[in-house]
Design a protein around this motif. Structure first.
Motif, PDB file in Angstrom:
ATOM      1  N   ARG A  45       0.708  -1.110   0.054  1.00 35.98           N
ATOM      2  CA  ARG A  45       0.026  -0.106   0.046  1.00 35.98           C
ATOM      3  C   ARG A  45       0.999   1.230  -0.164  1.00 35.98           C
ATOM      4  O   ARG A  45       0.479   2.309  -0.632  1.00 35.98           O
ATOM      5  CB  ARG A  45      -0.944  -0.208   1.328  1.00 35.98           C
ATOM      6  N   PHE A  46       2.045   1.292   0.884  1.00 36.80           N
ATOM      7  CA  PHE A  46       2.721   2.580   0.794  1.00 36.80           C
ATOM      8  C   PHE A  46       4.127   2.296   0.547  1.00 36.80           C
ATOM      9  O   PHE A  46       5.114   3.163   0.659  1.00 36.80           O
ATOM     10  CB  PHE A  46       2.945   2.741   2.510  1.00 36.80           C
ATOM     11  N   GLU A  47       4.268   1.373  -0.444  1.00 34.78           N
ATOM     12  CA  GLU A  47       5.593   1.380  -1.259  1.00 34.78           C
ATOM     13  C   GLU A  47       6.174   2.735  -1.934  1.00 34.78           C
ATOM     14  O   GLU A  47       7.382   3.259  -1.444  1.00 34.78           O
ATOM     15  CB  GLU A  47       5.727   0.440  -2.387  1.00 34.78           C
ATOM     16  N   GLN A  48       5.354   3.434  -2.555  1.00 36.39           N
ATOM     17  CA  GLN A  48       5.745   4.795  -3.246  1.00 36.39           C
ATOM     18  C   GLN A  48       6.013   5.567  -2.054  1.00 36.39           C
ATOM     19  O   GLN A  48       6.894   6.433  -2.086  1.00 36.39           O
ATOM     20  CB  GLN A  48       4.625   5.262  -4.219  1.00 36.39           C
ATOM     21  N   ALA A  49       5.153   5.754  -0.967  1.00 35.41           N
ATOM     22  CA  ALA A  49       5.356   6.583  -0.006  1.00 35.41           C
ATOM     23  C   ALA A  49       6.872   6.169   0.787  1.00 35.41           C
ATOM     24  O   ALA A  49       7.705   7.430   0.898  1.00 35.41           O
ATOM     25  CB  ALA A  49       4.472   6.398   0.953  1.00 35.41           C
ATOM     26  N   TYR A  50       7.063   5.309   1.012  1.00 32.32           N
ATOM     27  CA  TYR A  50       8.472   4.708   1.589  1.00 32.32           C
ATOM     28  C   TYR A  50       9.633   5.263   0.478  1.00 32.32           C
ATOM     29  O   TYR A  50      10.484   5.757   0.966  1.00 32.32           O
ATOM     30  CB  TYR A  50       8.445   3.208   1.811  1.00 32.32           C
ATOM     31  N   ASP A  51       9.518   5.027  -0.643  1.00 28.98           N
ATOM     32  CA  ASP A  51      10.646   5.041  -1.662  1.00 28.98           C
ATOM     33  C   ASP A  51      10.479   6.804  -1.682  1.00 28.98           C
ATOM     34  O   ASP A  51      11.862   7.229  -1.701  1.00 28.98           O
ATOM     35  CB  ASP A  51      10.108   4.888  -3.262  1.00 28.98           C
ATOM     36  N   LEU A  52       9.495   7.686  -1.591  1.00 29.38           N
ATOM     37  CA  LEU A  52       9.749   8.931  -1.668  1.00 29.38           C
ATOM     38  C   LEU A  52      10.322   9.714  -0.254  1.00 29.38           C
ATOM     39  O   LEU A  52      11.183  10.635  -0.310  1.00 29.38           O
ATOM     40  CB  LEU A  52       8.437   9.567  -1.954  1.00 29.38           C
ATOM     41  N   GLU A  53       9.794   8.942   0.694  1.00 30.76           N
ATOM     42  CA  GLU A  53      10.490   9.310   1.833  1.00 30.76           C
ATOM     43  C   GLU A  53      11.996   9.021   2.050  1.00 30.76           C
ATOM     44  O   GLU A  53      12.600  10.100   2.412  1.00 30.76           O
ATOM     45  CB  GLU A  53       9.728   8.401   3.113  1.00 30.76           C
ATOM     46  N   VAL A  54      12.545   8.062   1.823  1.00 33.29           N
ATOM     47  CA  VAL A  54      13.969   7.783   1.927  1.00 33.29           C
ATOM     48  C   VAL A  54      14.374   8.573   0.677  1.00 33.29           C
ATOM     49  O   VAL A  54      15.711   9.322   1.251  1.00 33.29           O
ATOM     50  CB  VAL A  54      14.123   6.199   1.534  1.00 33.29           C
ATOM     51  N   GLN A  55      14.174   8.699  -0.436  1.00 31.98           N
ATOM     52  CA  GLN A  55      14.629   9.407  -1.445  1.00 31.98           C
ATOM     53  C   GLN A  55      15.032  10.987  -0.830  1.00 31.98           C
ATOM     54  O   GLN A  55      15.841  11.674  -1.022  1.00 31.98           O
ATOM     55  CB  GLN A  55      14.182   9.485  -2.792  1.00 31.98           C
ATOM     56  N   ARG A  56      13.777  11.474  -0.340  1.00 33.60           N
ATOM     57  CA  ARG A  56      13.759  12.983  -0.047  1.00 33.60           C
ATOM     58  C   ARG A  56      14.730  13.097   1.307  1.00 33.60           C
ATOM     59  O   ARG A  56      15.038  14.328   1.461  1.00 33.60           O
ATOM     60  CB  ARG A  56      12.290  13.480   0.520  1.00 33.60           C
ATOM     61  N   TRP A  57      14.790  12.033   2.268  1.00 33.62           N
ATOM     62  CA  TRP A  57      15.498  12.179   3.376  1.00 33.62           C
ATOM     63  C   TRP A  57      17.229  12.252   2.934  1.00 33.62           C
ATOM     64  O   TRP A  57      17.798  12.849   3.533  1.00 33.62           O
ATOM     65  CB  TRP A  57      15.460  10.830   4.417  1.00 33.62           C
ATOM     66  N   ILE A  58      17.441  11.246   1.703  1.00 29.02           N
ATOM     67  CA  ILE A  58      18.736  11.444   1.428  1.00 29.02           C
ATOM     68  C   ILE A  58      19.052  12.637   0.851  1.00 29.02           C
ATOM     69  O   ILE A  58      20.220  13.315   1.035  1.00 29.02           O
ATOM     70  CB  ILE A  58      18.912  10.208   0.297  1.00 29.02           C
ATOM     71  N   ASP A  59      17.929  13.317   0.031  1.00 32.40           N
ATOM     72  CA  ASP A  59      18.312  14.664  -0.503  1.00 32.40           C
ATOM     73  C   ASP A  59      18.773  15.549   0.510  1.00 32.40           C
ATOM     74  O   ASP A  59      19.481  16.481   0.213  1.00 32.40           O
ATOM     75  CB  ASP A  59      17.250  14.777  -1.732  1.00 32.40           C
ATOM     76  N   ALA A  60      17.822  15.586   1.488  1.00 31.51           N
ATOM     77  CA  ALA A  60      17.827  16.673   2.474  1.00 31.51           C
ATOM     78  C   ALA A  60      19.300  16.449   3.166  1.00 31.51           C
ATOM     79  O   ALA A  60      19.650  17.358   3.647  1.00 31.51           O
ATOM     80  CB  ALA A  60      16.625  16.618   3.472  1.00 31.51           C
ATOM     81  N   THR A  61      19.613  15.126   3.688  1.00 32.88           N
ATOM     82  CA  THR A  61      20.780  15.120   4.367  1.00 32.88           C
ATOM     83  C   THR A  61      21.790  15.559   3.631  1.00 32.88           C
ATOM     84  O   THR A  61      22.888  15.989   4.308  1.00 32.88           O
ATOM     85  CB  THR A  61      20.947  13.752   4.434  1.00 32.88           C
ATOM     86  N   ALA A  62      22.114  15.501   2.431  1.00 38.41           N
ATOM     87  CA  ALA A  62      22.848  15.893   1.316  1.00 38.41           C
ATOM     88  C   ALA A  62      23.027  17.497   1.645  1.00 38.41           C
ATOM     89  O   ALA A  62      24.206  18.169   1.430  1.00 38.41           O
ATOM     90  CB  ALA A  62      22.858  15.517  -0.134  1.00 38.41           C
ATOM     91  N   ARG A  63      21.887  18.190   1.600  1.00 34.33           N
ATOM     92  CA  ARG A  63      21.893  19.560   2.056  1.00 34.33           C
ATOM     93  C   ARG A  63      21.917  20.115   3.250  1.00 34.33           C
ATOM     94  O   ARG A  63      22.073  21.300   3.735  1.00 34.33           O
ATOM     95  CB  ARG A  63      20.502  20.019   1.585  1.00 34.33           C
TER      96      ARG A  63
END
Length: 355
Positions: free
Chosen positions: A294-312
């Motif tokens: 149900r939330f596969e896309q949500a998890y994918d977006l969450e982790v990607q945005r966390w990585i992008d934010a971490t890099a910033r």
């Protein structure tokens, strides 16, 4: 920029899912280390992921000093957090271990995506918030992934637009096919209902001030003394209200629905058709087997945005305060579960805690 080097603590169902996600789906990230109380489980995960091809278990063991291209298995999670080759940490360990591990992440300045709950009680969660504040920047993001789900995000956008007027009520359904017998009544509040706690706070943009947990006739499929399903009512600061039915032994499949009722209409998500505004239509469709579907896309977006934010050098999602506020509501919910009475939520003054 170099990839963010990620370490994962806890590689059970959720942690293993995140490991696969970091390795196969997330750009700008590289999984370098894992740790789990079950050493064999951690070894098996590291062995089957692409980065470990050609790297033997002995070279990856916690005692090894070589930082190669493979995924190391670290026996002590605190050693993983402190490691020089780990830039950021995903905590998918049991909730009782989170406080110590979060304090370690703060001590070493490591950005951390922490699966819910932030900690097991409001007092320790508040100490985490205070400790992060002393660090001087936000390092903790809490894994309330529904905020990243496209349907929930679209519902939030619709409600914030004002097109339906003020939001007055929120109805939620949260059903699992089944859970282990060890999943106790209190865990339904702390580990399942907590998602709806965060959803209500987020969609309304205000705090929950009171919670009442009702225990209807329980399903015959749980042990005597267990309360499943549960029905909770949240009262928010403005007078708005939200309810949630949580049924973790539903037997049919995984079902999460949310309906917002506003002054000039309603909007429903979780029907398999995006945000659905009622206007006489009918609908139908398949039901996913569990939350990862149900939330596969949500998890994918969450982790990607966390990585992008971490890099910033930032976070981009629910904060430590959000985790603390949810813990405070759930603590009151567990008290209501026991007493059968409404319980006010004891929440610290945010302005005094965070300045």
């Amino acid at each position: 920029m170099s990839d963010v080097r990620v370490g994962i603590v806890g590689v059970g169902v959720m942690g293993a899912d995140h490991a696969e996600r970091v390795v196969r789906k997330t750009s700008g990230a590289r999984l370098v280390a894992v740790s789990d109380a079950d050493q064999a489980r951690a070894e098996e995960l590291a062995d089957r992921l692409p980065e470990t091809q050609g790297v033997g278990s002995a070279a990856r063991h916690a005692g090894g000093s070589s930082y190669g291209d493979g995924i190391r298995v670290v026996e002590d999670p605190l050693d993983l957090i402190a490691a020089d080759d780990v830039d950021a940490v995903i905590l998918a360990s049991p909730g009782f271990a989170h406080a110590e591990q979060l304090f370690a992440c703060l001590e070493h300045g490591k950005p951390v995506l922490c699966e819910k709950p932030l900690t097991m009680d409001a007092a320790s969660a508040l100490r985490v918030v205070e400790a992060e504040h002393k660090v001087g920047r936000q390092l903790i993001q809490v894994g309330f992934m529904r905020r990243f789900d496209p349907e929930y995000a679209a519902l939030k956008q619709l409600l914030d637009s004002g097109d339906l007027g003020r939001t007055l009520l929120l109805h939620n359904v949260h059903r699992n096919r089944s859970v282990p017998p060890s999943f106790r009544s209190e865990m339904i509040v702390r580990d399942s209902m907590v998602h709806e706690v965060d959803v209500a706070r987020w969609l309304f943009g205000e705090e929950i001030t009171r919670i009442t947990v009702y225990t209807p006739k329980p399903t015959s499929l749980v042990a005597a003394g267990a309360f499943d399903p549960q029905l909770a009512v949240f009262e928010l600061a403005s007078g708005a209200m939200a309810d949630v039915e949580v049924f973790v032994n539903f037997q049919v499949g995984y079902e999460v629905r949310c309906e917002a009722v506003a002054e000039r209409g309603s909007a429903t998500i979780g029907l398999g058709s995006g945000v659905f505004t009622r206007a006489g239509e009918h609908w139908g469709g398949a039901m996913p087997a569990d939350f990862r579907v149900r939330f596969e896309q949500a998890y994918d977006l969450e982790v990607q945005r966390w990585i992008d934010a971490t890099a910033r050098g930032e976070i981009d999602g629910p904060s430590a305060w959000d985790g603390y506020a949810a813990a405070a509501v759930c603590e009151a919910g567990i008290e209501s579960l026991s007493s059968g009475k409404p319980v006010d939520v004891a929440l610290a003054d945010r302005s005094k805690v965070l300045g």
